[in-house]
Design an enzyme around this catalytic site. Structure first.
Site, PDB file in Angstrom:
ATOM      1  CE1 TYR A  53      37.866  33.794  45.050  1.00 27.17           C
ATOM      2  CE2 TYR A  53      39.553  34.777  43.678  1.00 27.17           C
ATOM      3  CZ  TYR A  53      38.231  34.501  43.936  1.00 27.17           C
ATOM      4  OH  TYR A  53      37.273  34.948  43.058  1.00 27.17           O
ATOM      5  CG  HIS A 102      33.675  37.445  46.315  1.00 20.80           C
ATOM      6  ND1 HIS A 102      34.896  36.918  46.659  1.00 20.80           N
ATOM      7  CD2 HIS A 102      33.280  36.730  45.258  1.00 20.80           C
ATOM      8  CE1 HIS A 102      35.197  35.948  45.842  1.00 20.80           C
ATOM      9  NE2 HIS A 102      34.237  35.811  44.982  1.00 20.80           N
TER      10      HIS A 102
END
Length: 143
Positions: free
Chosen positions: A61, A138
Site C-alpha cells: 500500500y 495478500h
C-alpha cells in the site's frame, strides 16, 4: 471508553481482544487517488480515540508509505493497537508520476520463505514495531 464492540479470539491461555470493526488503511496513502498525509494521520489518531484499534495495512500500500504512516502514529500512540499487515504483492515503485494503473507496476506474487522473511523485516522496520500481531498473505503464490 471504546464505542466499538470487541471480540475475543484465540485458545485458552492465549487470547486477545480486538475491536469487531477494523480500519483498512489502504487509501490513507493513495490507492485510488490523492491523499493528504496530515489528514491521514488525523484519521488514525481519531480511530484510536474511538477505540478502532484493529488496523490493516500491507507492504504494497502506497509502495511502502502506508506502513510508514501507521508507524509514525504508532510511535506516538501505540495504545493497544492491533496491527495486521500483508505481504505477497510484488510491485515496482513507479515514483511520483504514478497514474493509478496498477497493471503497469504489478510484477507478481511472492510467497517463498525467503521473500516472506525479507518482507517481514521490512514491515517491522517500516511500522517501527518489534512485533506484528497478524501477518498474512495478500495473494496466494501459485508456484
Amino acid at each position: 471508553m471504546s464505542s466499538i464492540p470487541t471480540i475475543e479470539f484465540g485458545v485458552p491461555g492465549d487470547k486477545i481482544t480486538v475491536p469487531r470493526i477494523g480500519l483498512g488503511a489502504m487509501t490513507l496513502t493513495g490507492g485510488y487517488g490523492s491523499f493528504d498525509i496530515v489528514e491521514s494521520a488525523a484519521i488514525l489518531n481519531r480511530a484510536i480515540d474511538i477505540g478502532c484499534t484493529f488496523w490493516d495495512t500491507a507492504d504494497s500500500y502506497g509502495f511502502g508509505a502506508n506502513e510508514k504512516l501507521l508507524g509514525s502514529v504508532l510511535k506516538q500512540r501505540s495504545e493497544n493497537v492491533f496491527v495486521a499487515t500483508k505481504f505477497g504483492l510484488i510491485m515496482e515503485n513507479p515514483g511520483p508520476d504514478f497514474d493509478g494503473d496498477f497493471s503497469k507496476v504489478f510484477k507478481g506474487v511472492g510467497g517463498s520463505p525467503e521473500y516472506v522473511r525479507k518482507q517481514f523485516e521490512k514491515s517491522i522496520q517500516s511500522l517501527g514495531v518489534d512485533r506484528i500481531d497478524l501477518y498474512y498473505q495478500h495473494r496466494v503464490d501459485p508456484t
